[in-house]
Structure formats: structure tokens, C-alpha cells
Design a protein around this motif. Structure first.
Motif, PDB file in Angstrom:
ATOM      1  N   SER A 102       0.818  -1.218   0.000  1.00 35.56           N
ATOM      2  CA  SER A 102       0.000   0.000   0.000  1.00 35.56           C
ATOM      3  C   SER A 102       0.848   1.262   0.000  1.00 35.56           C
ATOM      4  O   SER A 102       0.894   1.966  -0.991  1.00 35.56           O
ATOM      5  N   THR A 103       1.531   1.540   1.072  1.00 35.92           N
ATOM      6  CA  THR A 103       2.326   2.774   1.130  1.00 35.92           C
ATOM      7  C   THR A 103       3.754   2.430   1.526  1.00 35.92           C
ATOM      8  O   THR A 103       4.023   1.370   2.073  1.00 35.92           O
ATOM      9  N   ARG A 104       4.620   3.382   1.257  1.00 37.10           N
ATOM     10  CA  ARG A 104       6.026   3.203   1.573  1.00 37.10           C
ATOM     11  C   ARG A 104       6.541   4.471   2.227  1.00 37.10           C
ATOM     12  O   ARG A 104       6.409   5.558   1.682  1.00 37.10           O
ATOM     13  N   SER A 129       7.615  -0.313   4.847  1.00 38.04           N
ATOM     14  CA  SER A 129       6.734  -0.625   3.728  1.00 38.04           C
ATOM     15  C   SER A 129       5.497  -1.309   4.292  1.00 38.04           C
ATOM     16  O   SER A 129       5.606  -2.209   5.129  1.00 38.04           O
TER      17      SER A 129
END
Length: 130
Positions: free
Chosen positions: A83-85, A90
Motif C-alpha cells: 500500500s504505502t512506503r 513498507s
């Protein structure tokens, strides 16, 4: 490039269930880890890929919300995607769907990359630029 999401089916086996014949929470987490590991390998950032560079993934945080535990013989589909980093972390999302397509569980995990030789976290920018 490989798909940004991945699906993997699992059928609850007798030894994965408790006395209630429902999947154990630890087994549900095993399903998530197995699907995530398979997807990371497809993306070229699996554990074997990282080990060649003396790196590894380490689970930092986990949040699991279960609406219903599947029973013995029931097949579930684990759907997962990164999804996001952040700079060091992560995130990976999960949905566990029953045979009717209803979500029975959701999870979010946070992972960091560890340089095994130096025993320290490395930035994800370094991971993806190596």
C-alpha cells in the motif's frame, strides 16, 4: 511488471482448526504471510532475492481484524497488495474473502528491510535503487 496485487486460495485443513473446527488465528496469519511472500517473490523483492544482497524483510507491526473465522473445509482467498512506503517502512494490506466473496478478515502489516551484515535497518530507497 508483475501485478500490484496478488490472490492466493487456502482451504482450512483439520489440523489448522481448533476444537470449534474454526481456523486458528495463528493459521490465518500463516495464510497472510504465505500470500505476501509469494507476491514479494513475483515482484522480485522476496526473501530469496534479498538474501542474495545480504538483506531480509522483518515484520515490524501487524493489525488483524477478524469478522468471522472460516471453518474446516472452507476455502478462503487472500487478496494482498503493497500500500504505502515510508523511508524505512513498507506497508502491505490484506483482505480474506470467503467463497461468497464476503470479507471475513482484514490486516495491515508494516515491514522494514534489515541489512543482515550490519544488523541495521536500511532505507527502502536503497532497497529499490540497488
Amino acid at each position: 511488471m508483475a501485478g500490484l496485487s496478488h490472490e492466493k486460495p487456502f482451504t482450512v485443513r483439520y489440523y489448522e482448526a481448533g476444537p470449534s473446527r474454526l481456523v486458528r488465528p495463528a493459521t490465518l496469519l500463516d495464510y497472510l504471510q504465505d500470500a505476501a511472500a509469494e507476491h514479494a517473490s513475483i515482484l522480485g523483492i522476496g526473501v530469496a532475492d534479498l538474501h542474495r544482497r545480504d538483506l531480509t524483510w522483518v515484520l515490524s507491526r501487524l493489525h488483524l481484524a477478524v469478522g468471522r473465522y472460516p471453518g474446516v473445509g472452507e476455502t478462503v482467498l487472500v487478496h494482498t497488495w503493497p500500500s504505502t512506503r515510508g523511508s524505512l517502512t513498507s506497508f502491505r494490506e490484506f483482505e480474506v474473502l470467503d467463497q461468497a466473496g464476503s470479507v471475513v478478515a482484514r490486516a495491515t502489516t508494516a515491514w522494514v528491510v534489515l541489512d543482515m551484515a550490519r544488523r541495521e535497518k536500511m532505507t527502502l530507497r536503497d532497497l529499490y535503487n540497488i
